[in-house]
Design a protein around this motif. Sequence first.
Motif, PDB file in Angstrom:
ATOM      1  N   HIS A  92       3.455  -7.838  14.960  1.00 46.04           N
ATOM      2  CA  HIS A  92       3.297  -8.304  13.586  1.00 46.04           C
ATOM      3  C   HIS A  92       2.633  -9.675  13.664  1.00 46.04           C
ATOM      4  N   PRO A  93       1.298  -9.724  13.703  1.00 38.99           N
ATOM      5  CA  PRO A  93       0.600 -11.007  13.850  1.00 38.99           C
ATOM      6  C   PRO A  93       0.916 -12.027  12.761  1.00 38.99           C
ATOM      7  N   GLN A  94       1.255 -11.581  11.576  1.00 38.68           N
ATOM      8  CA  GLN A  94       1.615 -12.499  10.494  1.00 38.68           C
ATOM      9  C   GLN A  94       3.113 -12.426  10.179  1.00 38.68           C
ATOM     10  N   GLY A  95       3.912 -11.825  11.064  1.00 40.48           N
ATOM     11  CA  GLY A  95       5.337 -11.680  10.821  1.00 40.48           C
ATOM     12  C   GLY A  95       5.585 -10.458   9.964  1.00 40.48           C
ATOM     13  N   PRO A  96       6.782 -10.125   9.693  1.00 40.90           N
ATOM     14  CA  PRO A  96       8.038 -10.762  10.063  1.00 40.90           C
ATOM     15  C   PRO A  96       8.490 -10.340  11.460  1.00 40.90           C
ATOM     16  N   ALA A  97       9.522 -11.009  11.971  1.00 39.59           N
ATOM     17  CA  ALA A  97      10.051 -10.713  13.297  1.00 39.59           C
ATOM     18  C   ALA A  97      11.145  -9.654  13.208  1.00 39.59           C
ATOM     19  N   THR A  98      10.911  -8.667  12.376  1.00 37.40           N
ATOM     20  CA  THR A  98      11.816  -7.533  12.237  1.00 37.40           C
ATOM     21  C   THR A  98      10.986  -6.309  11.854  1.00 37.40           C
ATOM     22  N   LEU A  99      11.568  -5.141  11.955  1.00 39.29           N
ATOM     23  CA  LEU A  99      10.840  -3.916  11.614  1.00 39.29           C
ATOM     24  C   LEU A  99      10.667  -3.816  10.104  1.00 39.29           C
ATOM     25  N   THR A 100       9.593  -3.133   9.704  1.00 40.20           N
ATOM     26  CA  THR A 100       9.318  -2.934   8.287  1.00 40.20           C
ATOM     27  C   THR A 100       9.204  -1.436   8.011  1.00 40.20           C
ATOM     28  N   ARG A 101       9.163  -1.082   6.748  1.00 44.64           N
ATOM     29  CA  ARG A 101       9.020   0.329   6.360  1.00 44.64           C
ATOM     30  C   ARG A 101       7.675   0.914   6.767  1.00 44.64           C
ATOM     31  N   ASP A 123      16.430  -0.628  17.415  1.00 41.95           N
ATOM     32  CA  ASP A 123      16.520   0.820  17.329  1.00 41.95           C
ATOM     33  C   ASP A 123      15.808   1.247  16.042  1.00 41.95           C
ATOM     34  N   ARG A 124      15.743   2.535  15.779  1.00 41.50           N
ATOM     35  CA  ARG A 124      14.978   3.022  14.622  1.00 41.50           C
ATOM     36  C   ARG A 124      15.608   2.627  13.289  1.00 41.50           C
ATOM     37  N   ARG A 125      16.845   2.137  13.318  1.00 39.39           N
ATOM     38  CA  ARG A 125      17.495   1.670  12.094  1.00 39.39           C
ATOM     39  C   ARG A 125      17.388   0.153  11.940  1.00 39.39           C
TER      40      ARG A 125
END
Length: 145
Positions: A92-101, A123-125
């Motif tokens: 994620h070059p512009q963030g966020p530091a978490t998974l997104t939809r 994990d996937r969740r």
Amino acid sequence: MSRPDEEAAPVYATRGLVDLLLERAAAAEPSQVNAVLDSTPAADFETDLGLDPSTPVLSHVYLPASGSAVSDVFGVDLGTPAGRGRARFLTHPQGPATLTRRDDLAGVVLLAVPPWEEIQAFDRRSRRLSLTVFDAEPPTESLPE
């Protein structure tokens, strides 16, 4: 199905793979990287990793091929061997530091954000997983003649 209070399994990877992924992320910026990862059983390493022999250690990456027309149209990645790659590396070059939809998910997702100095495992969740990196090389593989 896992319970909410159940501790998620840790993730293991080789230093060589982590370094390669971070270099690839930095080189691709500002574009995103989305690559399939594969593992080697702990028993296959020459070094004793102190893990159960069947424990998967992420060690290989299948980078997307240029000219990916089949994948773009049908969603089939012909560059990944069948049955392999139950983990992904995303940036994620512009963030966020978490998974997104919008992320392509797998059983395990390694994620990096600038300044490309560390990788986080999920994990996937979107639950954060512990990541242990080993300074060990996977066995050399060769194609049958």
